[in-house]
Design a protein around this motif. Structure first.
Motif, PDB file in Angstrom:
ATOM      1  N   LEU A 176       9.935   4.887  -8.943  1.00  0.00           N
ATOM      2  CA  LEU A 176       9.967   3.707  -8.080  1.00  0.00           C
ATOM      3  C   LEU A 176      10.802   3.953  -6.827  1.00  0.00           C
ATOM      4  CD1 LEU A 176      10.417   1.044 -10.907  1.00  0.00           C
ATOM      5  CD2 LEU A 176       8.376   1.321  -9.486  1.00  0.00           C
ATOM      6  N   ARG A 177      11.918   4.646  -6.988  1.00  0.00           N
ATOM      7  CA  ARG A 177      12.774   4.928  -5.851  1.00  0.00           C
ATOM      8  C   ARG A 177      12.064   5.805  -4.817  1.00  0.00           C
ATOM      9  NH1 ARG A 177      15.885   2.356  -3.023  1.00  0.00           N
ATOM     10  NH2 ARG A 177      14.492   3.182  -1.442  1.00  0.00           N
ATOM     11  N   THR A 178      11.374   6.811  -5.296  1.00  0.00           N
ATOM     12  CA  THR A 178      10.615   7.685  -4.379  1.00  0.00           C
ATOM     13  C   THR A 178       9.558   6.895  -3.633  1.00  0.00           C
ATOM     14  OG1 THR A 178      10.966   9.592  -5.842  1.00  0.00           O
ATOM     15  CG2 THR A 178       9.164   9.731  -4.265  1.00  0.00           C
ATOM     16  N   ARG A 185       0.830  -1.210   0.000  1.00  0.00           N
ATOM     17  CA  ARG A 185       0.000   0.000   0.000  1.00  0.00           C
ATOM     18  C   ARG A 185       0.862   1.255   0.000  1.00  0.00           C
ATOM     19  NH1 ARG A 185      -2.763  -1.192   4.035  1.00  0.00           N
ATOM     20  NH2 ARG A 185      -4.732  -1.782   3.036  1.00  0.00           N
ATOM     21  N   ALA A 186       1.867   1.287   0.846  1.00  0.00           N
ATOM     22  CA  ALA A 186       2.735   2.467   0.929  1.00  0.00           C
ATOM     23  C   ALA A 186       3.484   2.697  -0.387  1.00  0.00           C
ATOM     24  CB  ALA A 186       3.721   2.297   2.080  1.00  0.00           C
ATOM     25  N   PHE A 187       3.921   1.604  -0.986  1.00  0.00           N
ATOM     26  CA  PHE A 187       4.664   1.705  -2.240  1.00  0.00           C
ATOM     27  C   PHE A 187       3.764   2.219  -3.366  1.00  0.00           C
ATOM     28  CE2 PHE A 187       6.278  -0.569  -6.120  1.00  0.00           C
ATOM     29  CZ  PHE A 187       7.431   0.183  -6.282  1.00  0.00           C
ATOM     30  N   VAL A 188       2.598   1.595  -3.528  1.00  0.00           N
ATOM     31  CA  VAL A 188       1.687   1.984  -4.609  1.00  0.00           C
ATOM     32  C   VAL A 188       1.243   3.435  -4.445  1.00  0.00           C
ATOM     33  CG1 VAL A 188      -0.611   1.576  -5.569  1.00  0.00           C
ATOM     34  CG2 VAL A 188       0.903  -0.356  -5.108  1.00  0.00           C
ATOM     35  N   ASP A 189       0.917   3.831  -3.234  1.00  0.00           N
ATOM     36  CA  ASP A 189       0.435   5.195  -3.016  1.00  0.00           C
ATOM     37  C   ASP A 189       1.530   6.246  -3.166  1.00  0.00           C
ATOM     38  OD1 ASP A 189      -2.142   4.366  -2.645  1.00  0.00           O
ATOM     39  OD2 ASP A 189      -2.094   4.463  -0.453  1.00  0.00           O
ATOM     40  N   GLY A 190       2.788   5.804  -3.187  1.00  0.00           N
ATOM     41  CA  GLY A 190       3.882   6.749  -3.359  1.00  0.00           C
ATOM     42  C   GLY A 190       4.264   7.000  -4.808  1.00  0.00           C
ATOM     43  N   LEU A 191       3.644   6.272  -5.742  1.00  0.00           N
ATOM     44  CA  LEU A 191       3.991   6.421  -7.163  1.00  0.00           C
ATOM     45  C   LEU A 191       3.273   7.604  -7.793  1.00  0.00           C
ATOM     46  CD1 LEU A 191       3.843   2.639  -8.098  1.00  0.00           C
ATOM     47  CD2 LEU A 191       5.906   4.049  -8.092  1.00  0.00           C
ATOM     48  N   ARG A 192       3.971   8.278  -8.705  1.00  0.00           N
ATOM     49  CA  ARG A 192       3.392   9.444  -9.368  1.00  0.00           C
ATOM     50  C   ARG A 192       3.387   9.306 -10.890  1.00  0.00           C
ATOM     51  NH1 ARG A 192       6.220  14.649  -7.771  1.00  0.00           N
ATOM     52  NH2 ARG A 192       4.279  15.585  -8.527  1.00  0.00           N
ATOM     53  N   VAL A 193       4.317   8.524 -11.445  1.00  0.00           N
ATOM     54  CA  VAL A 193       4.371   8.315 -12.897  1.00  0.00           C
ATOM     55  C   VAL A 193       3.628   7.037 -13.274  1.00  0.00           C
ATOM     56  CG1 VAL A 193       5.857   8.026 -14.910  1.00  0.00           C
ATOM     57  CG2 VAL A 193       6.546   9.572 -13.060  1.00  0.00           C
ATOM     58  N   ASP A 231       0.045  -1.142 -22.171  1.00  0.00           N
ATOM     59  CA  ASP A 231      -0.219   0.239 -22.570  1.00  0.00           C
ATOM     60  C   ASP A 231       1.109   0.947 -22.833  1.00  0.00           C
ATOM     61  OD1 ASP A 231      -1.328   2.843 -22.790  1.00  0.00           O
ATOM     62  OD2 ASP A 231      -2.855   2.354 -21.307  1.00  0.00           O
ATOM     63  N   THR A 232       1.030   2.097 -23.501  1.00  0.00           N
ATOM     64  CA  THR A 232       2.214   2.941 -23.610  1.00  0.00           C
ATOM     65  C   THR A 232       2.589   3.511 -22.248  1.00  0.00           C
ATOM     66  OG1 THR A 232       0.803   4.831 -24.157  1.00  0.00           O
ATOM     67  CG2 THR A 232       1.756   3.591 -25.999  1.00  0.00           C
ATOM     68  N   ARG A 233       1.606   3.568 -21.352  1.00  0.00           N
ATOM     69  CA  ARG A 233       1.812   4.101 -20.006  1.00  0.00           C
ATOM     70  C   ARG A 233       2.121   2.968 -19.039  1.00  0.00           C
ATOM     71  NH1 ARG A 233      -2.041   5.537 -22.973  1.00  0.00           N
ATOM     72  NH2 ARG A 233      -2.480   7.702 -23.501  1.00  0.00           N
ATOM     73  N   SER A 234       3.001   3.211 -18.098  1.00  0.00           N
ATOM     74  CA  SER A 234       3.324   2.209 -17.088  1.00  0.00           C
ATOM     75  C   SER A 234       2.221   2.143 -16.046  1.00  0.00           C
ATOM     76  CB  SER A 234       4.660   2.545 -16.418  1.00  0.00           C
ATOM     77  OG  SER A 234       5.716   2.429 -17.352  1.00  0.00           O
ATOM     78  N   MET A 235       1.941   0.909 -15.576  1.00  0.00           N
ATOM     79  CA  MET A 235       0.827   0.694 -14.647  1.00  0.00           C
ATOM     80  C   MET A 235       1.244  -0.277 -13.550  1.00  0.00           C
ATOM     81  SD  MET A 235      -2.285   0.324 -17.411  1.00  0.00           S
ATOM     82  CE  MET A 235      -1.359  -0.746 -18.497  1.00  0.00           C
ATOM     83  N   ILE A 236       0.529  -0.211 -12.439  1.00  0.00           N
ATOM     84  CA  ILE A 236       0.800  -1.102 -11.311  1.00  0.00           C
ATOM     85  C   ILE A 236      -0.517  -1.472 -10.642  1.00  0.00           C
ATOM     86  CG2 ILE A 236       1.126   0.777  -9.641  1.00  0.00           C
ATOM     87  CD1 ILE A 236       3.402  -0.969  -8.421  1.00  0.00           C
TER      88      ILE A 236
END
Length: 445
Positions: free
Chosen positions: A438-440, A374-382, A391-396
């Motif tokens: 991902l690092r952020t 949860r913490a990891f997914v909620d920290g993603l912005r791109v 997709d052309t866009r990255s997803m998780i």
């Protein structure tokens, strides 16, 4: 003066990159349009009374209604059949429609399907809910290298073997040659979902498959803008021999008075014709011509996009593997994977030299279980937090709480769907920017 050379109309024998741009296209005789147009018509005019009779009787392959076929979708069908090395293809409204139509052509109430256990979660739901309700049972094989397990899973009323090239979310590539040998031994057609692989990376028919299905929503169309599916007939299964061996496929081998069987009339394309006429036409999962247009447009750049998807994925997966917050990376393309040798054999090495070309959908397990996820997914912005891949866009997405949320705990445990597992679909953005994102997010753990 000499007459101008006529444009190529038969693209057989041309390279993959050329066929993905041109196969299936047809000249527009009205205005000279270079790009095949979107044919927005529900039906087609009969040339005569007798033409109508012949079409309804099955003596003509010309369409009656766009539920059966459409010129725009026909371009996509011919192009995909060429790229997969099949005899014909049938476009439908979604990947789930492709799987359903492909299997309903072969199986009916009281029949069984044998399937590898590691397949897309939505397909397992389809098999366990709708197929079961229709009286078709699925027997799962957990260890595809175990001959005894295959023998237990295959019954006299088994009608097909089903598997995937690259199952998601864990990228545990399948040994298609071995499964094809099992299918051949038992006179069964092998159906392979090649959605994650795409014909740019692997062509299952070359490895012994008989039928290929796709969710064209994903890599084939490529931009997440159109839902669609497709069935490709390999044209390489002996339906009459299977019938003689006790495997009944009435839609394909039964003889119609005055017409013969589908095999008699359509030869290597008999299965595709049966799927189109006896299932897709009846149930009605037709593909919108607009989505068919986006599909054949998307395939024009397939190999270029897949190379970028793969190279970025290998770079990102290798980086993730080295991070202390990551417990494991499930990606057969990495040299550290136990499936790496198989991946190299069937998919080859990526152009950046970092590993094998096993697509861009893989699993990552973060430290801290579901709270860490949860913490990891909620920290993603791109990366986009959403379902979908290719997709052309990255997803998780977090499989345990989404695609696999309805499965029994013991099934998820056997499938390796753990609280900390996340599925990544790497798009076409800069790998540097994706790694920074991902690092952020990892800093939140």
């Amino acid at each position: 003066m000499a007459e101008p050379a006529q444009p190529v109309s038969d693209w057989e024998g041309f390279d993959f990159d050329t066929r993905q741009v041109h196969a299936g296209e047809y000249p527009d005789l009205n205005t000279g349009l270079r790009v095949p147009p979107i044919a927005l018509s529900a039906g087609y005019v009969f040339e005569s009374f007798d033409d109508q009779v012949d079409r309804f009787a099955g003596r003509s392959i010309d369409p009656i209604y766009s539920r059966q076929g459409n010129p725009t979708n026909g371009v996509a069908e011919a192009r995909l059949a060429s790229l997969e090395g099949g005899s014909a293809a049938v476009a439908v409204s979604s990947g789930q429609a492709a799987i359903s139509s492909a299997l309903f052509t072969l199986a009916q109430n009281g029949d069984r399907i044998a399937s590898t256990a590691s397949i897309y979660g939505g397909t397992r739901i389809l098999f366990g809910r709708s197929f079961k309700r229709f009286g078709i049972e699925v027997d799962y094989v957990w260890d595809a290298d175990d001959d005894a397990e295959w023998e237990r899973a295959i019954h006299p009323n088994t009608k097909a073997i089903y598997t995937e090239t690259i199952p998601n979310p864990r990228n545990d590539v399948t040994d298609l040659r071995r499964i094809a040998a099992v299918a051949a031994k038992h006179n069964l057609p092998l159906i392979v979902d090649n959605t994650v692989g795409s014909p740019a990376l692997i062509r299952p028919i070359e490895h012994g498959a008989n039928i290929v299905v796709h969710s064209t929503t994903k890599f084939l169309t490529g931009h997440g803008a159109a839902v669609g599916g497709a069935i490709v007939d390999g044209g390489n299964f002996d339906w009459n021999a299977a019938q003689a061996a006790g495997r009944s496929y009435p839609f394909i081998t039964d003889v119609k008075p005055g017409l013969g069987s589908m095999v008699d009339r359509f030869g290597p394309g008999a299965y595709a014709r049966a799927a189109r006429e006896a299932v897709v036409n009846d149930i009605g999962p037709s593909l919108s011509p607009f989505n068919g247009f986006l599909l054949h447009q998307g395939m024009e750049t397939l190999s270029l996009r897949m190379e970028r998807h793969v190279n970025s994925s290998l770079e990102i997966a290798a980086w993730l593997e080295a991070q202390p917050e990551i417990e494991s990376v499930d990606y057969a393309g990495l040299p550290s994977s136990p499936l790496y040798d198989l991946a190299v054999r069937d998919y080859g090495l990526a152009s950046n030299g970092l590993g094998a070309r096993t697509g861009s959908v893989f699993g990552v397990t973060v430290r801290g279980g579901i709270d860490g996820a949860r913490a990891f997914v909620d920290g993603l912005r791109v990366f986009s937090r959403m379902t979908g891949i290719g997709d052309t866009r990255s997803m998780i997405i977090h499989p345990l709480s989404s695609t696999h949320a309805t499965f029994a705990p013991e099934i998820n445990e056997r499938l390796g769907i753990t609280p900390g597992l996340l599925r990544l679909s790497v798009g076409l953005e800069s790998p540097r920017d994706l790694i920074a994102d991902l690092r952020t997010a990892l800093d939140n753990l």
